[in-house]
Design a protein around this motif. Structure first.
Motif, mmCIF file in Angstrom:
data_model
loop_
_atom_site.group_PDB
_atom_site.id
_atom_site.type_symbol
_atom_site.label_atom_id
_atom_site.label_comp_id
_atom_site.label_asym_id
_atom_site.label_seq_id
_atom_site.Cartn_x
_atom_site.Cartn_y
_atom_site.Cartn_z
ATOM 1 N N SER A 10 0.836 -1.121 -0.022
ATOM 2 C CA SER A 10 -0.089 0.079 0.009
ATOM 3 C C SER A 10 0.885 1.118 -0.115
ATOM 4 O O SER A 10 1.944 1.428 0.888
ATOM 5 N N ALA A 11 0.311 2.137 -0.920
ATOM 6 C CA ALA A 11 1.427 3.428 -0.949
ATOM 7 C C ALA A 11 0.419 4.582 -1.395
ATOM 8 O O ALA A 11 -0.302 4.438 -2.259
ATOM 9 N N ALA A 12 0.873 5.900 -0.760
ATOM 10 C CA ALA A 12 0.207 7.108 -1.412
ATOM 11 C C ALA A 12 0.642 7.227 -2.821
ATOM 12 O O ALA A 12 -0.199 7.854 -3.628
ATOM 13 N N GLY A 114 -2.498 6.274 -4.414
ATOM 14 C CA GLY A 114 -3.398 5.547 -3.643
ATOM 15 C C GLY A 114 -3.881 4.155 -4.019
ATOM 16 O O GLY A 114 -4.614 3.875 -4.429
ATOM 17 N N HIS A 139 15.519 0.247 3.313
ATOM 18 C CA HIS A 139 14.230 0.878 3.142
ATOM 19 C C HIS A 139 13.227 0.510 1.800
ATOM 20 O O HIS A 139 13.956 0.151 0.805
ATOM 21 N N TYR A 141 10.120 0.497 -0.831
ATOM 22 C CA TYR A 141 9.575 1.616 -1.842
ATOM 23 C C TYR A 141 8.675 0.970 -2.591
ATOM 24 O O TYR A 141 9.062 -0.175 -3.158
ATOM 25 N N CYS A 147 8.538 6.781 -3.583
ATOM 26 C CA CYS A 147 7.160 6.067 -2.995
ATOM 27 C C CYS A 147 7.348 5.032 -1.945
ATOM 28 O O CYS A 147 7.457 3.921 -2.203
ATOM 29 N N PRO A 148 7.246 5.626 -0.892
ATOM 30 C CA PRO A 148 7.424 4.758 0.272
ATOM 31 C C PRO A 148 6.236 4.013 0.669
ATOM 32 O O PRO A 148 5.065 4.722 0.312
ATOM 33 N N LEU A 149 6.109 3.046 1.421
ATOM 34 C CA LEU A 149 4.965 2.266 1.690
ATOM 35 C C LEU A 149 4.002 2.969 2.655
ATOM 36 O O LEU A 149 4.888 3.587 3.638
ATOM 37 N N ASN A 150 3.011 3.089 2.837
ATOM 38 C CA ASN A 150 2.119 3.719 3.989
ATOM 39 C C ASN A 150 1.410 2.901 4.856
ATOM 40 O O ASN A 150 0.557 3.369 5.732
ATOM 41 N N ALA A 151 1.644 1.647 4.975
ATOM 42 C CA ALA A 151 1.276 0.696 5.627
ATOM 43 C C ALA A 151 2.097 -0.538 6.015
ATOM 44 O O ALA A 151 2.676 -0.941 5.207
ATOM 45 N N PRO A 173 -5.103 -2.916 5.241
ATOM 46 C CA PRO A 173 -4.999 -1.584 6.221
ATOM 47 C C PRO A 173 -6.416 -1.402 6.675
ATOM 48 O O PRO A 173 -7.463 -1.490 5.959
#
Length: 227
Positions: A10-12, A114, A139, A141, A147-151, A173
């Motif tokens: 999941s990533a923004a 998203g 790290h 992405y 583009c880092p992960l967001n969850a 998530p």
């Protein structure tokens, strides 16, 4: 019953390959084989010139929960005519020497905003991969370094006859509650149609990839558990 390592991505923002030109870097709507194997390698601390033999033997399947929205960014890029380059010379020095003779172009980058995917991995060494995703060495992405992960990935190993059955045990998530996946892209298995994707790594240092056939099928994956 075969075992699968499952986890969420999941990533923004995300960016997934496509055939790249100098002025345009496109993006597919889902992460291909090279992107997933690269993420697994980063989690294990394997560098681009490392040994990928164990990872290349894995079988992957990607379920699409949300492809996000298309987004395009751009960069201003300056290049220096070869006639004004003196080696050895740094890039700033070369640009200063070129002055008004430097070439300025606009480079476009396509992203997905998203996104949410589920991944099922089959093959040897799954416990070590799961542990690496819990505590990655590098790290992580999703496609590009911006583009880092967001969850959390919420990795787990489950026994199931098929990747889609395994992916029903995903931990999504909290904000993804109620989402279902309707499409699965797999390395093998039954297919309603076959797509060609240039994401089979040939030379990771030179970013050379070969085409491969991807099995695409309709699914209904509705995980019940939140991460």
């Amino acid at each position: 019953m075969p075992e699968h390592l499952i986890f969420t991505l999941s990533a923004a923002f995300a960016g997934f390959g496509d055939v790249a030109g100098h002025e345009r870097r496109g993006s597919w709507t889902w992460p291909g084989r090279s992107a997933v194997l690269g993420l697994l390698a980063a989690a294990q601390g394997i560098r681009r010139d490392g040994d990928f033999a164990a990872l290349d033997a894995l079988r992957l399947a990607v379920a699409v929960f949300d492809t996000g929205a298309a987004l395009r960014d751009y960069h201003t890029v300056q290049t220096v005519p070869s006639a004004v380059i003196k080696r050895p010379q740094s890039r700033p020095a070369a640009l200063r020497r070129a002055g008004k003779n430097a070439n300025t172009t606009i480079s476009h980058r396509d992203y997905r905003a998203g996104v949410l995917y589920g991944v099922a991995v089959a093959g040897p060494g799954l416990p070590a991969l799961a542990a690496a995703l819990e505590a990655p060495a590098f790290h992580l992405y999703l496609g590009r370094k911006a583009c880092p992960l967001n969850a959390p990935l919420a990795p787990r190993i489950v026994a199931a006859e098929t990747p889609e059955a395994a992916l029903c045990h995903l931990r999504l998530p909290p904000w993804a509650e109620g989402l279902t996946a309707q499409t699965l892209y797999a390395d093998d298995g039954p297919a309603e149609r076959v797509e060609t994707r240039h994401d089979a790594p040939l030379d990771r240092r030179l970013w050379h990839f070969a085409p491969r056939a991807v099995a695409v099928r309709s699914v209904h994956i509705a995980p019940k558990e939140a991460a």
